[in-house]
Design a protein around this motif. Sequence first.
Motif, PDB file in Angstrom:
ATOM      1  N   ILE A   1       0.842  -1.200   0.000  1.00 29.21           N
ATOM      2  CA  ILE A   1       0.000   0.000   0.000  1.00 29.21           C
ATOM      3  C   ILE A   1       0.875   1.248   0.000  1.00 29.21           C
ATOM      4  CG2 ILE A   1      -1.724   1.338   1.276  1.00 29.21           C
ATOM      5  CD1 ILE A   1      -2.803  -1.268   2.400  1.00 29.21           C
ATOM      6  N   ASP A   2       0.680   2.105  -0.978  1.00 26.51           N
ATOM      7  CA  ASP A   2       1.383   3.390  -1.051  1.00 26.51           C
ATOM      8  C   ASP A   2       0.446   4.457  -0.505  1.00 26.51           C
ATOM      9  OD1 ASP A   2       2.722   5.706  -1.609  1.00 26.51           O
ATOM     10  OD2 ASP A   2       2.861   5.381  -3.770  1.00 26.51           O
ATOM     11  N   MET A   3       0.694   4.902   0.718  1.00 26.63           N
ATOM     12  CA  MET A   3      -0.188   5.880   1.347  1.00 26.63           C
ATOM     13  C   MET A   3      -0.115   7.248   0.678  1.00 26.63           C
ATOM     14  SD  MET A   3      -1.884   4.273   3.651  1.00 26.63           S
ATOM     15  CE  MET A   3      -2.617   5.640   4.545  1.00 26.63           C
ATOM     16  N   ASP A   4       0.874   7.445  -0.175  1.00 25.72           N
ATOM     17  CA  ASP A   4       0.960   8.692  -0.929  1.00 25.72           C
ATOM     18  C   ASP A   4      -0.065   8.707  -2.059  1.00 25.72           C
ATOM     19  OD1 ASP A   4       2.185  11.219  -1.502  1.00 25.72           O
ATOM     20  OD2 ASP A   4       3.235  10.276  -3.171  1.00 25.72           O
ATOM     21  N   LYS A   5      -0.316   7.517  -2.629  1.00 28.05           N
ATOM     22  CA  LYS A   5      -1.309   7.373  -3.695  1.00 28.05           C
ATOM     23  C   LYS A   5      -2.037   6.042  -3.512  1.00 28.05           C
ATOM     24  CE  LYS A   5       1.474  10.011  -7.032  1.00 28.05           C
ATOM     25  NZ  LYS A   5       2.218   9.958  -8.325  1.00 28.05           N
ATOM     26  N   PRO A   6      -2.890   5.946  -2.491  1.00 26.81           N
ATOM     27  CA  PRO A   6      -3.519   4.658  -2.191  1.00 26.81           C
ATOM     28  C   PRO A   6      -4.515   4.221  -3.260  1.00 26.81           C
ATOM     29  CG  PRO A   6      -4.425   6.403  -0.806  1.00 26.81           C
ATOM     30  CD  PRO A   6      -3.272   7.004  -1.541  1.00 26.81           C
ATOM     31  N   ASP A   7      -4.587   2.916  -3.456  1.00 25.92           N
ATOM     32  CA  ASP A   7      -5.536   2.317  -4.392  1.00 25.92           C
ATOM     33  C   ASP A   7      -6.806   1.993  -3.619  1.00 25.92           C
ATOM     34  OD1 ASP A   7      -7.041   0.700  -6.076  1.00 25.92           O
ATOM     35  OD2 ASP A   7      -5.293  -0.325  -6.924  1.00 25.92           O
ATOM     36  N   PHE A   8      -7.798   2.882  -3.703  1.00 23.23           N
ATOM     37  CA  PHE A   8      -9.019   2.713  -2.924  1.00 23.23           C
ATOM     38  C   PHE A   8      -9.898   1.578  -3.456  1.00 23.23           C
ATOM     39  CE2 PHE A   8      -7.933   7.184  -1.978  1.00 23.23           C
ATOM     40  CZ  PHE A   8      -7.901   7.099  -0.588  1.00 23.23           C
ATOM     41  N   ASP A   9      -9.682   1.165  -4.696  1.00 20.44           N
ATOM     42  CA  ASP A   9     -10.434   0.017  -5.200  1.00 20.44           C
ATOM     43  C   ASP A   9     -10.001  -1.259  -4.482  1.00 20.44           C
ATOM     44  OD1 ASP A   9     -11.912   1.504  -7.028  1.00 20.44           O
ATOM     45  OD2 ASP A   9     -10.365   1.331  -8.585  1.00 20.44           O
TER      46      ASP A   9
ATOM     47  N   ALA B   1     -11.067   0.529   2.785  1.00 21.28           N
ATOM     48  CA  ALA B   1     -11.207   0.922   4.190  1.00 21.28           C
ATOM     49  C   ALA B   1     -10.384   2.160   4.517  1.00 21.28           C
ATOM     50  CB  ALA B   1     -10.799  -0.231   5.104  1.00 21.28           C
ATOM     51  N   LEU B   2      -9.331   2.418   3.750  1.00 24.48           N
ATOM     52  CA  LEU B   2      -8.485   3.590   4.018  1.00 24.48           C
ATOM     53  C   LEU B   2      -9.279   4.890   3.937  1.00 24.48           C
ATOM     54  CD1 LEU B   2      -5.258   2.622   2.046  1.00 24.48           C
ATOM     55  CD2 LEU B   2      -5.588   2.588   4.522  1.00 24.48           C
ATOM     56  N   ALA B   3     -10.322   4.906   3.106  1.00 21.14           N
ATOM     57  CA  ALA B   3     -11.127   6.125   2.958  1.00 21.14           C
ATOM     58  C   ALA B   3     -11.906   6.437   4.231  1.00 21.14           C
ATOM     59  CB  ALA B   3     -12.085   5.978   1.776  1.00 21.14           C
ATOM     60  N   GLN B   4     -12.124   5.431   5.079  1.00 15.40           N
ATOM     61  CA  GLN B   4     -12.875   5.642   6.322  1.00 15.40           C
ATOM     62  C   GLN B   4     -11.983   6.113   7.472  1.00 15.40           C
ATOM     63  OE1 GLN B   4     -15.398   2.351   7.488  1.00 15.40           O
ATOM     64  NE2 GLN B   4     -15.739   1.720   5.364  1.00 15.40           N
ATOM     65  N   ALA B   5     -10.675   5.858   7.369  1.00 13.04           N
ATOM     66  CA  ALA B   5      -9.755   6.196   8.451  1.00 13.04           C
ATOM     67  C   ALA B   5      -9.546   7.706   8.543  1.00 13.04           C
ATOM     68  CB  ALA B   5      -8.414   5.492   8.229  1.00 13.04           C
ATOM     69  N   LYS B   6      -9.508   8.209   9.767  1.00 10.28           N
ATOM     70  CA  LYS B   6      -9.331   9.650  10.000  1.00 10.28           C
ATOM     71  C   LYS B   6      -7.942   9.895  10.579  1.00 10.28           C
ATOM     72  CE  LYS B   6     -14.280  10.378  10.749  1.00 10.28           C
ATOM     73  NZ  LYS B   6     -14.448  10.977   9.401  1.00 10.28           N
TER      74      LYS B   6
END
Length: 290
Positions: free
Chosen positions: A185-193, A197-202
């Motif tokens: 997982i590249d947190m600089d350019k995450p693959d949300f597909d 779940a990363l989109a839900q993390a705050k």
Amino acid sequence: MKLDLENIPRRKNLSKEDFLREYFIPKKPVVIEDLTEDWDAKKKWNFEYFKAKAGEVIVPLYDGTPAKGRQSSHGAAMKVPFNEYIDILKKGPTDLRMFFFNLLQNCPELIKDFKYPDLGVKFFKKLPVLFVGGEGSKVVMHYDMDLANNFHFNFVGEKKVILYPPDQTGLLYKVPYSIVSMEVIDMDKPDFDKYPALAQAKGFETRLKHGDTLYIPSHWWHFIKYETACLSLTLRSLPKSPKKIAEVLNNLLFIRNYDNLMRKLRGQNWIDYKNRLAIKRTHRKAGIEE
């Protein structure tokens, strides 16, 4: 779609009392912009200075390639003199990084260039460590095995930092028997597909420049991208509570050794199993159907 990130507060003239009350006790990150104003390190520390002071010291370098099969998860890609590494950094982008370079052991004369801040915190003074990275290099999302409170001082270059508090762990694709998120997982350019779940993390983010200090609370997740070649110092304050000390001992004595043993016994099958389990657990926590 993008990560849900809030800017980390930036402060100047932050008193010890305010730091403890507003950030350290409630475990909230902060960037302190003027903590290094009277340090020699802020004036002197650059790559040429370290070439002169520590150029002959042999340093291990790590790259961004995930360990595979029976490889150690902590193995260095190469070892070179510090001055050769600095030459590599100056040539342009590279994913080679140096971390946990202990100044006390390797270059004790540099200790005089900084001082431990008076923030009401007890520092572990045996471990002042440098972190150096090339332009474009990235550090996988993780939290520190010793659960230290980190004070990260940036002196050369600029870096991007993303933080998540411990209560977001369930959404970060934590790999079982480790303290990291999935290395693919590249947190600089995450693959949300693939990793929705990363989109839900705050979480929180900032960019550190020359002289900035970032306080990273104990057990907080952090991802770092070196926007340019960077050199930084970290001072650590170790946990005191019996619960955290027990967790540290479990991390150091059981988790790390068990994981390395299973890598040797099962190789890539063990790594693939852990990644499948990370996805399954995270999606279950996030309410995402497989």
